[in-house]
Design a protein around this motif. Sequence first.
Motif, PDB file in Angstrom:
ATOM      1  N   PHE A 102       5.769   4.902  25.027  1.00  0.00           N
ATOM      2  CA  PHE A 102       4.373   4.947  25.438  1.00  0.00           C
ATOM      3  C   PHE A 102       4.228   5.691  26.762  1.00  0.00           C
ATOM      4  O   PHE A 102       3.352   6.546  26.920  1.00  0.00           O
ATOM      5  CB  PHE A 102       3.787   3.541  25.556  1.00  0.00           C
ATOM      6  CG  PHE A 102       2.359   3.534  26.021  1.00  0.00           C
ATOM      7  CD1 PHE A 102       1.346   3.981  25.181  1.00  0.00           C
ATOM      8  CD2 PHE A 102       2.037   3.120  27.296  1.00  0.00           C
ATOM      9  CE1 PHE A 102       0.033   4.005  25.615  1.00  0.00           C
ATOM     10  CE2 PHE A 102       0.727   3.132  27.736  1.00  0.00           C
ATOM     11  CZ  PHE A 102      -0.277   3.582  26.898  1.00  0.00           C
ATOM     12  N   ALA A 103       5.096   5.388  27.721  1.00  0.00           N
ATOM     13  CA  ALA A 103       5.055   6.076  29.015  1.00  0.00           C
ATOM     14  C   ALA A 103       5.271   7.573  28.825  1.00  0.00           C
ATOM     15  O   ALA A 103       4.588   8.391  29.452  1.00  0.00           O
ATOM     16  CB  ALA A 103       6.100   5.493  29.961  1.00  0.00           C
ATOM     17  N   GLY A 104       6.188   7.938  27.953  1.00  0.00           N
ATOM     18  CA  GLY A 104       6.425   9.353  27.666  1.00  0.00           C
ATOM     19  C   GLY A 104       5.206  10.016  27.052  1.00  0.00           C
ATOM     20  O   GLY A 104       4.881  11.162  27.392  1.00  0.00           O
ATOM     21  N   GLN A 105       4.524   9.300  26.178  1.00  0.00           N
ATOM     22  CA  GLN A 105       3.313   9.827  25.553  1.00  0.00           C
ATOM     23  C   GLN A 105       2.219  10.049  26.603  1.00  0.00           C
ATOM     24  O   GLN A 105       1.565  11.088  26.617  1.00  0.00           O
ATOM     25  CB  GLN A 105       2.816   8.863  24.483  1.00  0.00           C
ATOM     26  CG  GLN A 105       1.527   9.292  23.825  1.00  0.00           C
ATOM     27  CD  GLN A 105       1.012   8.248  22.844  1.00  0.00           C
ATOM     28  OE1 GLN A 105       1.718   7.315  22.468  1.00  0.00           O
ATOM     29  NE2 GLN A 105      -0.222   8.402  22.430  1.00  0.00           N
ATOM     30  N   VAL A 106       2.032   9.077  27.489  1.00  0.00           N
ATOM     31  CA  VAL A 106       1.014   9.198  28.537  1.00  0.00           C
ATOM     32  C   VAL A 106       1.353  10.367  29.460  1.00  0.00           C
ATOM     33  O   VAL A 106       0.482  11.172  29.810  1.00  0.00           O
ATOM     34  CB  VAL A 106       0.878   7.883  29.334  1.00  0.00           C
ATOM     35  CG1 VAL A 106      -0.009   8.068  30.555  1.00  0.00           C
ATOM     36  CG2 VAL A 106       0.331   6.777  28.449  1.00  0.00           C
ATOM     37  N   CYS A 107       2.610  10.495  29.846  1.00  0.00           N
ATOM     38  CA  CYS A 107       3.026  11.600  30.710  1.00  0.00           C
ATOM     39  C   CYS A 107       2.837  12.945  30.023  1.00  0.00           C
ATOM     40  O   CYS A 107       2.418  13.923  30.654  1.00  0.00           O
ATOM     41  CB  CYS A 107       4.480  11.429  31.140  1.00  0.00           C
ATOM     42  SG  CYS A 107       4.730  10.084  32.311  1.00  0.00           S
TER      43      CYS A 107
ATOM     44  N   GLU B 112       9.303  13.110  35.935  1.00  0.00           N
ATOM     45  CA  GLU B 112       9.332  11.967  35.028  1.00  0.00           C
ATOM     46  C   GLU B 112       8.682  10.726  35.609  1.00  0.00           C
ATOM     47  O   GLU B 112       8.280   9.842  34.873  1.00  0.00           O
ATOM     48  CB  GLU B 112      10.780  11.655  34.649  1.00  0.00           C
ATOM     49  CG  GLU B 112      11.415  12.731  33.807  1.00  0.00           C
ATOM     50  CD  GLU B 112      12.820  12.373  33.399  1.00  0.00           C
ATOM     51  OE1 GLU B 112      13.165  11.180  33.377  1.00  0.00           O
ATOM     52  OE2 GLU B 112      13.590  13.295  33.106  1.00  0.00           O
ATOM     53  N   CYS B 113       8.598  10.638  36.904  1.00  0.00           N
ATOM     54  CA  CYS B 113       8.055   9.445  37.545  1.00  0.00           C
ATOM     55  C   CYS B 113       6.739   9.796  38.233  1.00  0.00           C
ATOM     56  O   CYS B 113       6.723  10.532  39.226  1.00  0.00           O
ATOM     57  CB  CYS B 113       9.049   8.881  38.552  1.00  0.00           C
ATOM     58  SG  CYS B 113       8.432   7.387  39.356  1.00  0.00           S
ATOM     59  N   LEU B 114       5.652   9.261  37.705  1.00  0.00           N
ATOM     60  CA  LEU B 114       4.346   9.572  38.261  1.00  0.00           C
ATOM     61  C   LEU B 114       4.155   8.976  39.647  1.00  0.00           C
ATOM     62  O   LEU B 114       3.427   9.531  40.463  1.00  0.00           O
ATOM     63  CB  LEU B 114       3.244   9.105  37.313  1.00  0.00           C
ATOM     64  CG  LEU B 114       3.228   9.793  35.951  1.00  0.00           C
ATOM     65  CD1 LEU B 114       2.091   9.243  35.091  1.00  0.00           C
ATOM     66  CD2 LEU B 114       3.110  11.300  36.099  1.00  0.00           C
ATOM     67  N   ASP B 115       4.824   7.859  39.922  1.00  0.00           N
ATOM     68  CA  ASP B 115       4.750   7.294  41.271  1.00  0.00           C
ATOM     69  C   ASP B 115       5.320   8.285  42.291  1.00  0.00           C
ATOM     70  O   ASP B 115       4.796   8.418  43.393  1.00  0.00           O
ATOM     71  CB  ASP B 115       5.488   5.963  41.364  1.00  0.00           C
ATOM     72  CG  ASP B 115       4.736   4.832  40.665  1.00  0.00           C
ATOM     73  OD1 ASP B 115       3.489   4.827  40.716  1.00  0.00           O
ATOM     74  OD2 ASP B 115       5.392   3.969  40.070  1.00  0.00           O
ATOM     75  N   ASP B 116       6.384   8.984  41.899  1.00  0.00           N
ATOM     76  CA  ASP B 116       6.958  10.001  42.788  1.00  0.00           C
ATOM     77  C   ASP B 116       5.966  11.138  43.009  1.00  0.00           C
ATOM     78  O   ASP B 116       5.863  11.664  44.113  1.00  0.00           O
ATOM     79  CB  ASP B 116       8.258  10.571  42.217  1.00  0.00           C
ATOM     80  CG  ASP B 116       9.418   9.600  42.311  1.00  0.00           C
ATOM     81  OD1 ASP B 116       9.296   8.584  43.023  1.00  0.00           O
ATOM     82  OD2 ASP B 116      10.448   9.867  41.659  1.00  0.00           O
ATOM     83  N   ALA B 117       5.247  11.519  41.959  1.00  0.00           N
ATOM     84  CA  ALA B 117       4.241  12.581  42.093  1.00  0.00           C
ATOM     85  C   ALA B 117       3.181  12.174  43.108  1.00  0.00           C
ATOM     86  O   ALA B 117       2.734  12.996  43.914  1.00  0.00           O
ATOM     87  CB  ALA B 117       3.607  12.890  40.741  1.00  0.00           C
ATOM     88  N   MET B 118       2.785  10.915  43.085  1.00  0.00           N
ATOM     89  CA  MET B 118       1.797  10.428  44.049  1.00  0.00           C
ATOM     90  C   MET B 118       2.392  10.370  45.455  1.00  0.00           C
ATOM     91  O   MET B 118       1.743  10.773  46.419  1.00  0.00           O
ATOM     92  CB  MET B 118       1.285   9.040  43.649  1.00  0.00           C
ATOM     93  CG  MET B 118       0.471   9.016  42.376  1.00  0.00           C
ATOM     94  SD  MET B 118      -1.098   9.862  42.509  1.00  0.00           S
ATOM     95  CE  MET B 118      -2.049   8.648  43.402  1.00  0.00           C
ATOM     96  N   ASP B 119       3.618   9.878  45.567  1.00  0.00           N
ATOM     97  CA  ASP B 119       4.259   9.745  46.877  1.00  0.00           C
ATOM     98  C   ASP B 119       4.511  11.101  47.531  1.00  0.00           C
ATOM     99  O   ASP B 119       4.405  11.237  48.749  1.00  0.00           O
ATOM    100  CB  ASP B 119       5.583   8.994  46.763  1.00  0.00           C
ATOM    101  CG  ASP B 119       5.403   7.524  46.429  1.00  0.00           C
ATOM    102  OD1 ASP B 119       4.283   6.997  46.613  1.00  0.00           O
ATOM    103  OD2 ASP B 119       6.382   6.902  45.969  1.00  0.00           O
ATOM    104  N   MET B 120       4.851  12.100  46.728  1.00  0.00           N
ATOM    105  CA  MET B 120       5.212  13.405  47.263  1.00  0.00           C
ATOM    106  C   MET B 120       3.998  14.319  47.461  1.00  0.00           C
ATOM    107  O   MET B 120       4.125  15.365  48.094  1.00  0.00           O
ATOM    108  CB  MET B 120       6.240  14.070  46.353  1.00  0.00           C
ATOM    109  CG  MET B 120       7.547  13.283  46.294  1.00  0.00           C
ATOM    110  SD  MET B 120       8.768  14.042  45.262  1.00  0.00           S
ATOM    111  CE  MET B 120       9.209  15.432  46.281  1.00  0.00           C
ATOM    112  N   TYR B 121       2.847  13.917  46.947  1.00  0.00           N
ATOM    113  CA  TYR B 121       1.661  14.756  47.086  1.00  0.00           C
ATOM    114  C   TYR B 121       1.219  14.814  48.546  1.00  0.00           C
ATOM    115  O   TYR B 121       1.197  13.794  49.238  1.00  0.00           O
ATOM    116  CB  TYR B 121       0.514  14.232  46.215  1.00  0.00           C
ATOM    117  CG  TYR B 121      -0.685  15.123  46.306  1.00  0.00           C
ATOM    118  CD1 TYR B 121      -0.715  16.313  45.614  1.00  0.00           C
ATOM    119  CD2 TYR B 121      -1.744  14.817  47.146  1.00  0.00           C
ATOM    120  CE1 TYR B 121      -1.789  17.176  45.730  1.00  0.00           C
ATOM    121  CE2 TYR B 121      -2.818  15.676  47.267  1.00  0.00           C
ATOM    122  CZ  TYR B 121      -2.836  16.844  46.559  1.00  0.00           C
ATOM    123  OH  TYR B 121      -3.899  17.699  46.694  1.00  0.00           O
TER     124      TYR B 121
END
Length: 69
Positions: free
Chosen positions: A13-18, A32-41
């Motif tokens: 499911f997480a893969g589908q959402v991503c 692969e990790c959306l939390d990282d995308a938010m942290d690194m933005y």
Amino acid sequence: MASVWSTRADQEFAGQVCSELADDLPDEDLGECLDDAMDMYRMGSKPRCEEIEYLGMVRDAIDRIEEGE
């Protein structure tokens, strides 16, 4: 054994959402990790309207994964 299937289903499911998010944001390197995308933005790296939309879409995807919806 049910937890193994649940974990696999959760990962799928997480893969589908991503994947859906990547389709909506084809020019972004989300990883692969959306939390990282938010942290690194870095705020201010996009025009304000794009920034708000980008951050909202990533946050919505994270929420969907966490809620399993």
